[in-house]
Write an enzyme that holds these catalytic residues in place. Structure first.
Site, mmCIF file in Angstrom:
data_model
loop_
_atom_site.group_PDB
_atom_site.id
_atom_site.type_symbol
_atom_site.label_atom_id
_atom_site.label_comp_id
_atom_site.label_asym_id
_atom_site.label_seq_id
_atom_site.Cartn_x
_atom_site.Cartn_y
_atom_site.Cartn_z
ATOM 1 N N LYS A 40 -9.295 -9.983 5.876
ATOM 2 C CA LYS A 40 -9.142 -9.040 6.980
ATOM 3 C C LYS A 40 -9.498 -9.672 8.321
ATOM 4 O O LYS A 40 -10.563 -10.271 8.460
ATOM 5 C CB LYS A 40 -10.036 -7.816 6.734
ATOM 6 C CG LYS A 40 -9.703 -7.065 5.455
ATOM 7 C CD LYS A 40 -10.747 -6.004 5.145
ATOM 8 C CE LYS A 40 -10.449 -5.329 3.801
ATOM 9 N NZ LYS A 40 -11.496 -4.363 3.414
ATOM 10 N N VAL A 98 -6.215 0.400 5.047
ATOM 11 C CA VAL A 98 -5.009 0.768 5.770
ATOM 12 C C VAL A 98 -4.461 2.049 5.131
ATOM 13 O O VAL A 98 -4.793 2.360 3.981
ATOM 14 C CB VAL A 98 -3.950 -0.361 5.709
ATOM 15 C CG1 VAL A 98 -4.413 -1.564 6.485
ATOM 16 C CG2 VAL A 98 -3.622 -0.748 4.268
ATOM 17 N N GLU A 124 -6.885 6.995 7.581
ATOM 18 C CA GLU A 124 -6.572 7.879 6.452
ATOM 19 C C GLU A 124 -5.149 8.435 6.593
ATOM 20 O O GLU A 124 -4.797 9.065 7.585
ATOM 21 C CB GLU A 124 -7.574 9.024 6.298
ATOM 22 C CG GLU A 124 -8.884 8.596 5.676
ATOM 23 C CD GLU A 124 -8.704 8.056 4.256
ATOM 24 O OE1 GLU A 124 -8.096 8.726 3.412
ATOM 25 O OE2 GLU A 124 -9.170 6.944 3.999
ATOM 26 N N SER A 125 -4.335 8.215 5.554
ATOM 27 C CA SER A 125 -2.910 8.531 5.615
ATOM 28 C C SER A 125 -2.628 10.013 5.831
ATOM 29 O O SER A 125 -1.703 10.369 6.574
ATOM 30 C CB SER A 125 -2.212 8.050 4.346
ATOM 31 O OG SER A 125 -2.754 8.685 3.198
ATOM 32 N N CYS A 132 0.808 -1.214 0.000
ATOM 33 C CA CYS A 132 0.000 0.000 0.000
ATOM 34 C C CYS A 132 0.848 1.274 0.000
ATOM 35 O O CYS A 132 1.612 1.515 0.942
ATOM 36 C CB CYS A 132 -0.926 0.011 1.206
ATOM 37 S SG CYS A 132 -1.972 1.474 1.295
#
Length: 244
Positions: free
Chosen positions: A59, A72, A84-85, A32
């Site tokens: 998951k 993720v 949320e990054s 990711c």
């Protein structure tokens, strides 16, 4: 963006420097790029943390219970869970000293805009490796080139996006450029032709230790196998032995 099954859940530890949090865990997936953003910020800020890699196609129940979006990265802290990054990255920057986000409100907002633009590039990369036929593949390839042309016009002569010091926005573009180290092995096409600023930006980012260390050691093999498994036009350009 979705990914195929890659291995069992595993945890790695990165505790080389003190942290402002007693116990931080980043729930991750090996391929990711959004996870990579958070890892780069964690490392740049010297925040000790653990990484738990999960299989997004299977998951765990505990993950489903704490991830509202089913995605993720997740940042597990003593205070709770963040997702949320971009949110995670800004939080990590705010709770530590020496911010890597601009202080000027307009400049900070501008960087947030280009962070979002970086997400559209990632979507374009997904479109490229998912294209089922040659015409669609060429269309997606041209779209990516156009996006990098826009980025070229935004960059100056700085080492990174807008500074000689790495900033929060740069954590977005490191994972983007990483894809092309592998794609260029199989694609006889220069995405960055006549884009000298983007080329320099790419080279500088991919030499940054935090960017290099943002993926597991088997990232290249996992990504190649993922691309083959897509059964797309791009998959047909990859020799099967490349995944071995």
């Amino acid at each position: 963006m979705t990914y195929t099954s890659i291995g069992p859940t595993r945890t790695t530890y990165h505790n080389t420097k003190p942290s402002t949090e007693a116990d931080i865990e980043l729930v991750s997936f090996s391929l990711c790029p959004y996870v990579q953003r958070a890892i780069i910020v964690l490392d740049e800020k010297g925040i000790a943390h653990r990484r738990k890699y999960i299989d997004l196609s299977n998951k765990p129940d505990w993950f489903k219970q704490i991830s509202p979006l089913g995605k993720v990265p997740l940042l597990k802290t003593e205070q709770g869970v963040l997702f949320e990054s971009s949110v995670i990255s800004e939080y990590l920057d705010e709770v530590t000293e020496n911010s890597i986000h601009p202080e000027n409100p307009f400049t900070k907002a501008l960087h947030r805009s280009w962070i979002e633009f970086g997400s559209t590039i990632l979507a374009g990369i997904a479109g490229l490796y998912s294209a089922k036929d040659q015409n669609t593949y060429y269309e997606k390839r041209e779209t990516l080139v156009q996006k990098f042309e826009l980025l070229e016009r935004q960059l100056d002569e700085s080492t990174y996006f807008a500074s000689d010091e790495l900033q929060l926005v740069d954590a977005v573009y490191g994972p983007i450029f990483r894809y092309f180290d592998i794609l260029e092995t199989f694609i006889r096409f220069d995405f960055f032709e006549d884009l000298p600023k983007v080329k320099r930006y790419r080279e500088n980012l991919l030499q940054r230790p935090s960017v290099i260390q943002a993926v597991p050691q088997d990232y290249q093999e996992l990504l190649i196998q993922f691309l083959i498994n897509k059964r797309s036009y791009l998959s047909g350009l990859i020799p099967q032995k490349a995944a071995e």
